[in-house]
Design a protein around this motif. Structure first.
Motif, short mmCIF file in Angstrom:
data_model
loop_
_atom_site.label_atom_id
_atom_site.label_comp_id
_atom_site.label_asym_id
_atom_site.label_seq_id
_atom_site.Cartn_x
_atom_site.Cartn_y
_atom_site.Cartn_z
N PRO A 13 5.04 3.56 -8.56
CA PRO A 13 6.34 3.84 -7.92
C PRO A 13 6.25 3.51 -6.43
CG PRO A 13 5.50 5.75 -9.14
CD PRO A 13 4.38 4.78 -9.01
N VAL A 14 7.28 2.88 -5.91
CA VAL A 14 7.27 2.45 -4.51
C VAL A 14 8.51 2.98 -3.81
CG1 VAL A 14 7.29 0.48 -2.94
CG2 VAL A 14 6.00 0.35 -5.09
N ILE A 52 7.80 -6.84 0.28
CA ILE A 52 6.35 -6.92 0.09
C ILE A 52 6.02 -7.06 -1.39
CG2 ILE A 52 4.18 -5.64 0.31
CD1 ILE A 52 5.37 -4.36 2.88
N CYS A 53 6.68 -6.27 -2.22
CA CYS A 53 6.46 -6.35 -3.68
C CYS A 53 6.78 -7.75 -4.20
CB CYS A 53 7.33 -5.33 -4.39
SG CYS A 53 6.87 -3.61 -4.14
N LYS A 58 5.15 -13.25 -6.30
CA LYS A 58 5.17 -14.72 -6.25
C LYS A 58 3.76 -15.29 -6.29
CE LYS A 58 9.47 -14.93 -3.58
NZ LYS A 58 10.09 -15.26 -2.26
N GLN A 59 2.80 -14.51 -5.79
CA GLN A 59 1.42 -14.99 -5.70
C GLN A 59 0.58 -14.64 -6.92
OE1 GLN A 59 -0.25 -13.49 -1.98
NE2 GLN A 59 1.76 -13.64 -1.00
N ASP A 60 1.03 -13.66 -7.70
CA ASP A 60 0.21 -13.18 -8.82
C ASP A 60 1.12 -12.89 -10.01
OD1 ASP A 60 -1.47 -11.70 -10.60
OD2 ASP A 60 -2.70 -11.03 -8.92
N LYS A 61 0.95 -13.66 -11.08
CA LYS A 61 1.81 -13.54 -12.26
C LYS A 61 1.63 -12.22 -12.99
CE LYS A 61 2.17 -18.51 -13.06
NZ LYS A 61 1.93 -19.62 -14.02
N ARG A 62 0.58 -11.49 -12.68
CA ARG A 62 0.35 -10.19 -13.35
C ARG A 62 1.24 -9.10 -12.78
NH1 ARG A 62 -5.84 -9.41 -12.22
NH2 ARG A 62 -5.01 -9.95 -10.16
N ILE A 63 1.90 -9.38 -11.67
CA ILE A 63 2.74 -8.39 -11.01
C ILE A 63 4.19 -8.54 -11.46
CG2 ILE A 63 3.65 -7.59 -8.80
CD1 ILE A 63 1.02 -8.42 -7.52
N LYS A 64 4.78 -7.42 -11.88
CA LYS A 64 6.19 -7.39 -12.26
C LYS A 64 6.90 -6.39 -11.35
CE LYS A 64 4.95 -8.23 -17.09
NZ LYS A 64 5.02 -7.71 -18.49
N VAL A 65 8.03 -6.78 -10.81
CA VAL A 65 8.78 -5.93 -9.89
C VAL A 65 10.06 -5.44 -10.56
CG1 VAL A 65 9.90 -5.76 -7.64
CG2 VAL A 65 7.84 -7.16 -7.90
#
Length: 294
Positions: A13-14, A52-53, A58-65
């Motif tokens: 959570p952000v 930031i998220c 954009k740099q890491d495909k493992r990250i979902k926002v």
């Protein structure tokens, strides 16, 4: 299909955490276990947290926002749970960080012992100091209900984020966080620990908890809502422990606190448990106790 190809889903959570967020995310992307997904749920931040998220995504495909209007941490965590695909799930607060091998160690322990939950140690970080909140020194498994409660230090330290959970177990129980409530960890962790097949403690790997004085809970010291939710969460534990014949140190199950002040100085503090009240002069000198009998 419940079981996916991802080993671990990390739910974050952000909310207005731009000062700490980069360090948090970097500690997750640099984990020794690489087959992960990182779910960043932006809870209506008004600073640069969402930007930031998105930049990290954009740099890491493992990250979902995921972006939602400000609805609270419980809602954000539930969004994460609904979108997680990993065999295991965990939670991280956006101003905290973890050792590089933290999640690999916890997942390996779950596999080794076929456990629903594994627990790591916690270091509370402040600007000029460190202190253990929980320090596990042995790798051990626990199956007895009371032993699980004791080793997880429920309800005194109902932290949701120093643990890895088997997702199939969480989904089977239909565990979710109570939305719109502070201290939501208490309900979730109490049930998860009690109903797990076993929990495993994992030594020598650490979750670093930043003692942020501007966090949601700490900035609501005088909030009626916070006080009410604190009482509600502790009453839940009292009822749950009674129903399942569990024991806990009574000092952790205070239902209500009150304080009478004069010119800002505590004159009389009252601590109320289920069956008794204690009164303290100037907040520190015990002067009397009232016990209720069934």
């Amino acid at each position: 299909m419940l079981e996916g190809n991802i080993d671990l889903s990390i739910i974050v959570p952000v909310y207005n955490s731009e000062q700490f967020l980069e360090k948090c995310i970097k500690s997750l992307t640099s984990q020794s276990i690489q087959n992960i997904e990182i779910l960043l749920i932006n809870d209506g931040s008004t600073d640069n947290s969402l930007e930031i998220c998105n930049n990290f995504a954009k740099q890491d495909k493992r990250i979902k926002v995921f972006n939602q209007k400000n609805s609270g941490q419980s809602k954000a965590r539930n969004v994460g749970l609904s979108n997680a695909t990993g065999r295991y799930i965990t939670f991280t607060d956006s101003d905290d960080w973890v050792d590089s091998n933290y999640y690999e160690n916890l997942i390996n322990a779950c596999y080794k012992y076929n456990a629903d939950i594994s627990c790591g140690s916690i270091i509370r970080e402040r600007k000029n100091s460190q202190k253990f909140r929980i320090n596990y020194t042995n790798e051990s498994e626990y199956t007895d209900a009371q032993e699980k409660i004791n080793i997880a230090q429920v309800p005194n330290m109902c932290y949701v984020w120093n643990k890895v959970y088997r997702r199939a177990f969480i989904e089977k129980l239909k565990l979710r966080f109570i939305e719109g409530m502070y201290y939501e960890d208490v309900d979730f962790v109490t049930r998860a620990v009690y109903y797990s097949n076993k929990i495993v403690t994992v030594p020598n790997t650490y979750y670093h908890y930043w003692a942020n004085m501007n966090s949601t809970v700490k900035t609501l010291q005088k909030s009626d809502k916070k006080c009410k939710d604190s009482i509600t969460s502790k009453q839940y534990v009292l009822d749950f422990f009674k129903k399942h014949n569990l024991k806990s140190n009574p000092k952790y199950l205070v239902k209500k606190k009150s304080c009478i002040k004069c010119f800002g100085i505590p004159i009389l503090k009252t601590y109320e448990w289920e069956t008794r009240k204690k009164y303290y002069l100037f907040g520190i000198i015990p002067i009397c106790e009232k016990i209720s009998y069934a």
